[in-house]
Every structure is written in structure tokens, then in C-alpha cells.
Design a protein around this motif. Sequence first.
Motif, PDB file in Angstrom:
ATOM      1  N   LEU A   1       0.859  -1.179   0.000  1.00 34.21           N
ATOM      2  CA  LEU A   1       0.000   0.000   0.000  1.00 34.21           C
ATOM      3  C   LEU A   1       0.896   1.230   0.000  1.00 34.21           C
ATOM      4  CD1 LEU A   1      -2.712   1.453   0.187  1.00 34.21           C
ATOM      5  CD2 LEU A   1      -2.604   1.190   2.676  1.00 34.21           C
ATOM      6  N   GLN A   2       0.753   2.031  -1.037  1.00 29.39           N
ATOM      7  CA  GLN A   2       1.603   3.206  -1.186  1.00 29.39           C
ATOM      8  C   GLN A   2       0.751   4.451  -1.371  1.00 29.39           C
ATOM      9  OE1 GLN A   2       3.652   3.782  -4.907  1.00 29.39           O
ATOM     10  NE2 GLN A   2       5.480   4.601  -3.906  1.00 29.39           N
ATOM     11  N   LEU A   3       1.127   5.522  -0.686  1.00 25.23           N
ATOM     12  CA  LEU A   3       0.519   6.831  -0.868  1.00 25.23           C
ATOM     13  C   LEU A   3       1.550   7.769  -1.485  1.00 25.23           C
ATOM     14  CD1 LEU A   3      -1.436   7.393   2.479  1.00 25.23           C
ATOM     15  CD2 LEU A   3      -2.284   6.430   0.326  1.00 25.23           C
ATOM     16  N   ARG A   4       1.092   8.598  -2.412  1.00 24.01           N
ATOM     17  CA  ARG A   4       1.977   9.590  -3.020  1.00 24.01           C
ATOM     18  C   ARG A   4       1.227  10.908  -3.152  1.00 24.01           C
ATOM     19  NH1 ARG A   4       4.146   7.344  -8.514  1.00 24.01           N
ATOM     20  NH2 ARG A   4       1.941   6.947  -8.823  1.00 24.01           N
ATOM     21  N   SER A   5       1.964  11.986  -3.071  1.00 15.32           N
ATOM     22  CA  SER A   5       1.345  13.294  -3.241  1.00 15.32           C
ATOM     23  C   SER A   5       2.372  14.264  -3.792  1.00 15.32           C
ATOM     24  CB  SER A   5       0.800  13.812  -1.915  1.00 15.32           C
ATOM     25  OG  SER A   5       0.178  15.075  -2.090  1.00 15.32           O
TER      26      SER A   5
ATOM     27  N   THR B   1      -3.313   6.677  -4.380  1.00 18.14           N
ATOM     28  CA  THR B   1      -3.208   5.488  -3.539  1.00 18.14           C
ATOM     29  C   THR B   1      -3.064   4.281  -4.450  1.00 18.14           C
ATOM     30  OG1 THR B   1      -4.620   6.468  -1.833  1.00 18.14           O
ATOM     31  CG2 THR B   1      -4.348   4.073  -1.798  1.00 18.14           C
ATOM     32  N   ASP B   2      -2.036   3.481  -4.177  1.00 22.22           N
ATOM     33  CA  ASP B   2      -1.782   2.284  -4.973  1.00 22.22           C
ATOM     34  C   ASP B   2      -1.839   1.078  -4.052  1.00 22.22           C
ATOM     35  OD1 ASP B   2      -1.066   0.451  -6.845  1.00 22.22           O
ATOM     36  OD2 ASP B   2       1.007   1.136  -7.086  1.00 22.22           O
ATOM     37  N   LEU B   3      -2.834   0.228  -4.253  1.00 24.13           N
ATOM     38  CA  LEU B   3      -3.067  -0.927  -3.390  1.00 24.13           C
ATOM     39  C   LEU B   3      -2.858  -2.206  -4.187  1.00 24.13           C
ATOM     40  CD1 LEU B   3      -4.132  -2.110  -0.674  1.00 24.13           C
ATOM     41  CD2 LEU B   3      -6.444  -1.896  -1.633  1.00 24.13           C
ATOM     42  N   GLN B   4      -1.916  -3.049  -3.729  1.00 19.42           N
ATOM     43  CA  GLN B   4      -1.648  -4.341  -4.349  1.00 19.42           C
ATOM     44  C   GLN B   4      -2.166  -5.440  -3.424  1.00 19.42           C
ATOM     45  OE1 GLN B   4      -0.210  -4.449  -7.431  1.00 19.42           O
ATOM     46  NE2 GLN B   4      -0.083  -2.198  -7.398  1.00 19.42           N
ATOM     47  N   LEU B   5      -3.003  -6.318  -3.970  1.00 17.67           N
ATOM     48  CA  LEU B   5      -3.648  -7.362  -3.171  1.00 17.67           C
ATOM     49  C   LEU B   5      -3.209  -8.754  -3.615  1.00 17.67           C
ATOM     50  CD1 LEU B   5      -7.259  -5.854  -3.157  1.00 17.67           C
ATOM     51  CD2 LEU B   5      -5.544  -5.688  -1.332  1.00 17.67           C
TER      52      LEU B   5
ATOM     53  N   GLN C   1      -3.427 -12.563  -5.095  1.00 20.28           N
ATOM     54  CA  GLN C   1      -3.966 -13.155  -6.325  1.00 20.28           C
ATOM     55  C   GLN C   1      -3.949 -12.172  -7.496  1.00 20.28           C
ATOM     56  OE1 GLN C   1      -7.776 -14.922  -5.523  1.00 20.28           O
ATOM     57  NE2 GLN C   1      -6.966 -16.309  -3.949  1.00 20.28           N
ATOM     58  N   GLY C   2      -3.063 -11.187  -7.447  1.00 21.28           N
ATOM     59  CA  GLY C   2      -2.850 -10.311  -8.594  1.00 21.28           C
ATOM     60  C   GLY C   2      -3.814  -9.154  -8.730  1.00 21.28           C
ATOM     61  N   PHE C   3      -4.674  -8.928  -7.731  1.00 22.91           N
ATOM     62  CA  PHE C   3      -5.602  -7.808  -7.810  1.00 22.91           C
ATOM     63  C   PHE C   3      -4.890  -6.507  -7.426  1.00 22.91           C
ATOM     64  CE2 PHE C   3      -8.659 -11.278  -7.382  1.00 22.91           C
ATOM     65  CZ  PHE C   3      -9.607 -10.908  -8.341  1.00 22.91           C
ATOM     66  N   SER C   4      -5.310  -5.395  -8.033  1.00 22.02           N
ATOM     67  CA  SER C   4      -4.739  -4.090  -7.705  1.00 22.02           C
ATOM     68  C   SER C   4      -5.819  -3.020  -7.835  1.00 22.02           C
ATOM     69  CB  SER C   4      -3.562  -3.751  -8.625  1.00 22.02           C
ATOM     70  OG  SER C   4      -3.980  -3.639  -9.974  1.00 22.02           O
ATOM     71  N   VAL C   5      -5.670  -1.970  -7.012  1.00 20.78           N
ATOM     72  CA  VAL C   5      -6.580  -0.827  -7.048  1.00 20.78           C
ATOM     73  C   VAL C   5      -5.736   0.438  -7.031  1.00 20.78           C
ATOM     74  CG1 VAL C   5      -8.458   0.394  -5.891  1.00 20.78           C
ATOM     75  CG2 VAL C   5      -8.359  -2.113  -5.798  1.00 20.78           C
ATOM     76  N   PHE C   6      -6.049   1.339  -7.941  1.00 19.46           N
ATOM     77  CA  PHE C   6      -5.317   2.599  -8.023  1.00 19.46           C
ATOM     78  C   PHE C   6      -6.312   3.755  -8.063  1.00 19.46           C
ATOM     79  CE2 PHE C   6      -3.419   6.036 -10.621  1.00 19.46           C
ATOM     80  CZ  PHE C   6      -2.320   6.333  -9.832  1.00 19.46           C
ATOM     81  N   LEU C   7      -6.114   4.751  -7.181  1.00 20.55           N
ATOM     82  CA  LEU C   7      -6.965   5.937  -7.119  1.00 20.55           C
ATOM     83  C   LEU C   7      -6.077   7.177  -7.208  1.00 20.55           C
ATOM     84  CD1 LEU C   7      -9.313   4.929  -4.154  1.00 20.55           C
ATOM     85  CD2 LEU C   7      -9.873   4.834  -6.594  1.00 20.55           C
ATOM     86  N   GLN C   8      -6.530   8.179  -7.931  1.00 19.12           N
ATOM     87  CA  GLN C   8      -5.759   9.419  -8.047  1.00 19.12           C
ATOM     88  C   GLN C   8      -6.689  10.626  -8.051  1.00 19.12           C
ATOM     89  OE1 GLN C   8      -2.094   9.739 -10.523  1.00 19.12           O
ATOM     90  NE2 GLN C   8      -3.267  11.219 -11.721  1.00 19.12           N
ATOM     91  N   HIS C   9      -6.268  11.669  -7.335  1.00 16.01           N
ATOM     92  CA  HIS C   9      -7.024  12.920  -7.264  1.00 16.01           C
ATOM     93  C   HIS C   9      -6.132  14.067  -7.721  1.00 16.01           C
ATOM     94  CE1 HIS C   9      -8.161  16.629  -4.903  1.00 16.01           C
ATOM     95  NE2 HIS C   9      -9.244  16.421  -5.623  1.00 16.01           N
TER      96      HIS C   9
ATOM     97  N   ILE D   1     -10.928  12.961 -10.355  1.00 16.26           N
ATOM     98  CA  ILE D   1     -10.677  11.700  -9.668  1.00 16.26           C
ATOM     99  C   ILE D   1     -10.630  10.582 -10.705  1.00 16.26           C
ATOM    100  CG2 ILE D   1     -11.598   9.995  -8.051  1.00 16.26           C
ATOM    101  CD1 ILE D   1     -12.652  12.218  -6.351  1.00 16.26           C
ATOM    102  N   GLN D   2      -9.561   9.775 -10.621  1.00 14.50           N
ATOM    103  CA  GLN D   2      -9.386   8.621 -11.502  1.00 14.50           C
ATOM    104  C   GLN D   2      -9.361   7.357 -10.659  1.00 14.50           C
ATOM    105  OE1 GLN D   2      -5.635  10.529 -13.042  1.00 14.50           O
ATOM    106  NE2 GLN D   2      -6.299   9.491 -14.910  1.00 14.50           N
ATOM    107  N   ALA D   3      -9.751   6.256 -11.261  1.00 13.49           N
ATOM    108  CA  ALA D   3      -9.707   4.962 -10.584  1.00 13.49           C
ATOM    109  C   ALA D   3      -9.370   3.876 -11.600  1.00 13.49           C
ATOM    110  CB  ALA D   3     -11.037   4.657  -9.910  1.00 13.49           C
ATOM    111  N   ARG D   4      -8.652   2.863 -11.123  1.00 18.59           N
ATOM    112  CA  ARG D   4      -8.286   1.738 -11.995  1.00 18.59           C
ATOM    113  C   ARG D   4      -8.229   0.462 -11.152  1.00 18.59           C
ATOM    114  NH1 ARG D   4      -3.930  -1.343 -13.791  1.00 18.59           N
ATOM    115  NH2 ARG D   4      -3.720  -1.618 -16.054  1.00 18.59           N
TER     116      ARG D   4
END
Length: 690
Positions: A554-558, A594-598, A600-608, A630-633
Amino acid sequence: MKTLLAGLFAFTGVVNFAHAQQDSTRRLNEVTIRPYFTTQTLIRSTGTIGLVDSATLAKQSGNSFVSSANTIPGVRMEERSPGSYRLSIRGSLLRSPFGIRNIKIYLDDFPLTDAGGNSYLNALDVAGASQLQILKGPQSSIYGANSGGVVLIQPQGSNVPTDSTSVALKLEGASFGGFHQNVLLQHQSGKYKLNVTQAYQQSDGYRDHSSMNRKYFQALQKWDYAKNANIKALIFYSDLHYNTPGGLTAAQYFQNPKLSRPAAGQTKSAIDQNAGIYSKTLYGGLSNNWIINGNLKHVISIFSSYTDFKNPFITNYEKRKEFTLGLRSYLEYTRSTSDVDWKFNLGLESMKTGTDFDNYDNNFGKTGAVQASDKLNANSNFAFAHLSIDVLQKLLVELSASANLYGYNYKSIAPVAIPKKTNKFDVQFMPRIALSYLLDDQLSIKTSVSKGYSPPSLAEVRASNNVINVDLQPEYGWNYESGISYVGLNKRLFLDVTGFYYNLKNAIVRRSISVNEKEAEYFTNAGGTKQWGIESSLAFWIIPLNNINFIKALQLRSSYTYSHFKFDQYFDKANNFSGNDLTGVPKMTIVSSTDLQLAQGFSVFLQHNYTSSIPLNDANTVYAKKYHLIQARIGKKGLKLANVPFELYIGADNLLNQKYSLGNDLNALGGRYFNASATRNFYGGLLICL
């Protein structure tokens, strides 16, 4: 003030610690760059460098560089409509309303920016790039004339595993008829390395008359033909077309932002005139790297490009044929002792661009009578020297300078023939002095002083008013900056803060005029600008990379940008714009993700992305409103079909459905400032790797 203080906790250059398809245990301080001949870790960099690596590119839609580039503080990239790029580093948009100016761009060892100052960045497909290094502030010491900065693009194929062959296919669909396909072939066998990238992109666009398509091919080859020498060849071909819907007035923009520019009086509409860009570019470069002995190396590169450019516009139909030929070469001497590492580079870069300008009446998208015809040839030459001194792996000092000689000749053919004439500018000496010092393993400080210089481009010398403006002069100025970098919490935190002051003289700005009820533009020199700014960014692993837990990382960047940019001693006829905010520059930008790696290869990425209001004219009487994007992937790796591995992902942009204009027409005639961007939109894709 609270936002400003919060923004100080950031680091210049957004860094990804996990490369998309490489070692997941890669550490932050192992990310290296090579901006000034010397390979450096980011914490030791003497300059303010923004890094967009392949992992950053992979988290965004593959349709453009815009979202990825805008994660870098101090950088603003816009897209007025699909395919129509503008790029600004530290406030250079006042000079680049319809393109890229005063920024030097290199593709591998080869200048993409031609001698006339034009950079066809939109010719490139995102799939052809693996990394962007953005050097902020003037870098005229070793990269020639630029007052804004330098972009170093690393093409695909620079890092291919030994004795391997791989093929990757990516398909992506998007709202508004968007489609992007690319194939990447990589091969290495013994001493030979090959990378081939093929791509196709199309979009119907959000607005009326804003469709685009691009066909792209790129090949990079490297051959180690001797133990101490290798040769590298790069070629790309781009066939790009996009329609230009044109700017809207505030009333039109708020009533129906999807509109293209309508007819007004005797002026036809963008649709009637089939307004758009047709651009075909063929580029090639050859580079030889010879290690003469353990201390001495010689690198020589030759490059050439040809562009066939057509632009049916509202008031005319322009055709340009541009041919560039150039050479870049340098010697490098290195020497090391137990305490000091020395590196000295001495080189030159020389290129010439010949451009045939032809303007016709635009009769509903067809050429009519000749309005003007001219031939211009630009010559750009500079010699440079660079000295790097690394003392005890703690103090890094860089001293560099260049002597720049720029000029152009021109000949008019129509409507009145004028014999060939030459306009040369004085030789400009451009120094840069920079250093960084490691106070300990976690904290470094840096400072630099550099002079910037940027002559007018051929597109500014001969703007759409079809007049060759021999009075237009180069812009120049001194840049001062200092910063700190910090690595902490067992290398999970990287923090950087940079402050700078840039005093630009003779700034080149755009003007719009009406001639016989036809809109035209020209460029002129303003008094100058005073630019104070803070650029910062923070990267923090809340949960470090691991292969044990359900949450793998789990990574946060700004990133944060504060721009206190003002005109200085700027008069336009009877108007005094001194002290006004710099046109086209938001005072504040904050991009957080926010970059979340889970498992079984799942990932969630959010950007504002928060961008404050933007002045649209020099008088500061009209502003574009602030906006939040706001972006999401969401992605899933490790899938298999018939034993073929693949990845699926879906994403969304502008989830808040904001009404905003990404690519405003500055100082637009008739108040047509606004180019509406897409409302809420979605994309999804498939990546197959063999």
C-alpha cells in the motif's frame, strides 16, 4: 497557507518503487537517473528531476501522456482535443498556446526537437516509451537552447533480458469511441538487441469534430559489434490526424460544452472548414558508442526527420514540409581515485531544419488561392563542456556550460517575392553550476544556478498572420533553486522539497488580431516574468512490498506545486500588465494517489488532481474555474487462457463529472478561450504477454 505547508511534505519527481514487470523488492534509493551524463540516485541528483517510469504509465489510460506527466510537480500537460498536446514546465504555457515551445525533447540519444524549435511530441505513441525524465528549469548548458526545461524519453527496448524473446499485445477500449492497440516485440540474442513497437489509436472525441487516429511504428536496434563498441539505430514513423473543434466563448461553453466552434458572421465554422491536423513524420537516428580505453569514450549520433504537415484552419489552409538533419557528438574522460571520481565531457550539437510554408484560402477543407508562400531555414549550433566531481560519494559538484549560436534565413515567394535574407542572434554563453551533498545516509541538500536561453521558433517567427517577424528576439533568464531530499522509515519514505526563483527577460507571448475579419496570431516580446515557486512530493509505503499478507503493498503519493508567477515591467500598447499573474498558470496544483496491491494479482489505483483557477488573458480579467479530477483503476494479473498469461483492467476518469477545460486558448480573440474536456468516462483493456 495550510495547503502550502502541507505541500512542503513532498518530493520532486514522483517515483514508483515497484516496476510493472520487474523485481518487486526494488528499493527506492536504487532508482537511478542519468540526466547530466553521470548516473545518479534520485537522492543525490543535483537538479530537480521528475521521473515517469513504466509503472506510472501503466497505471493510466494508454491513450496519452497527459495524466502521467501531470503527476510531476511543476509540469502541466494539456490536451485541447484528442491528439492535440501542450506541455509546460514551470509556466511556459504563455508561449505555447498551440504546441510545445522553449522545451528541448530527446528520444534516447537523439533530439526530437528540431532546429526550428518545434517538438512533435504528439507524433509518438505512449506504447513506444518506457520512461520520461523531466529536467525542470533551464538546462541550456548541455542540451542547447531551452528556457523551460528538458524531457528525456527512453524508448521501449532499452532493457531487454539476455537471450530472450517476448511478445506483448495490448488492447484498450474507451468511452467516446476510444480504441488503442499496440504490439511490443523484444528480442536479444548474443550481441544483438531488437525492439519493435506497433500501435494504432483512434477516438471520436468528447466534442463535435474532435475525432483522431494515429498509426505508429517504432524500431530500436543495438549491436555490440566489438568488445568496446556498439551501434544503436532508432526509427519511427507516425501518421497522425485529428480534428480541431476550436475554442468556445464562455456563453457557448456553459450552454453546450460539446459544441465545436460555430460560424460567426462571415467566418465559417470548424466543421464547415474541416479544421484539423494531418501530420506524417519519419524519424531516424544512428548512434555509435566507442570505449577507447578505460578512461576515454566517444559517442557520435546522427539523426534526420521529415514531416509533411497540413492544417486546414478556420481562416486558411496551411501546408508545411520540414526536413531536419543533425549531429551530436561528445568525448568523455573519467578518472577515479580513492576519494574522488572525475568525469569530463566535451561535445557539440548541430542541426538544420528547412521549412516550406504555404498558406491558401480554405474553401470548406480544400485549398484555394495562395495567401502566402515562404521558405525558412533554421540553424541551431552549440558546443558544451561538463565536469562532474564526486567526492567521497557525498559531495557531487557539476559545472557545465555551452556556447549557443542560432539563426535563420528566409525567402518569400508570394504574395511578393523577397530575396533571401538572414537573421542571426548573438552567441549566448549558458553556464550551470550545481551541487548536492549527503549529510548522512538519509538526508541530502542540493542547489543550482543556471541560465536559460530560447530563441523564437519558426512557428513564432512566421505565425498564422503570415508575416515574418524579424523583430522577435530570444528570451533568457537566470534560475536559482535549492532543495532537500530525505529517505526514512527503513527506506519506506522519500521526501523532497525544492524552492526556486526564475527571472525571465524578453518573454515571448502570443497575441491575436483580426485582419479583414479573419483571425490571426502573432508573437511579441513582453518585459519579463518573476517566478517564485515550490515543488514537492511525498512517496510513502504504508505497507511495504511483501509476498505474505493479503495486502501485498500500500503506497501513498502526493505532489504539490505552488507557483507565484508574475509579469514584470510588461506593457502592451496602452495596457500595463506588470504585476499580473502569469497567463495559463494555475497558482496551485495537488496530485495525490493510492496504490493498493492485493493477493492473487488484484490491484486498485486511485488518483485525485486539484488544479486552482487559471488566468486566461494577460489582463487577468477572465479565469478558468478550479477543478477536481478523480481517476480509478482496478486490475487483475496472473490470469491464463490456454496457458497464455494475460491481465485485465478497467478504469474511469473524471468520476466527479467536472466541467473543465484542459487546454485553454490564451488571449483568444473574441473571448474563445475554452476547449471543454471529457465528462465522466471509462476504459478497459487486456494485456497478453508471451
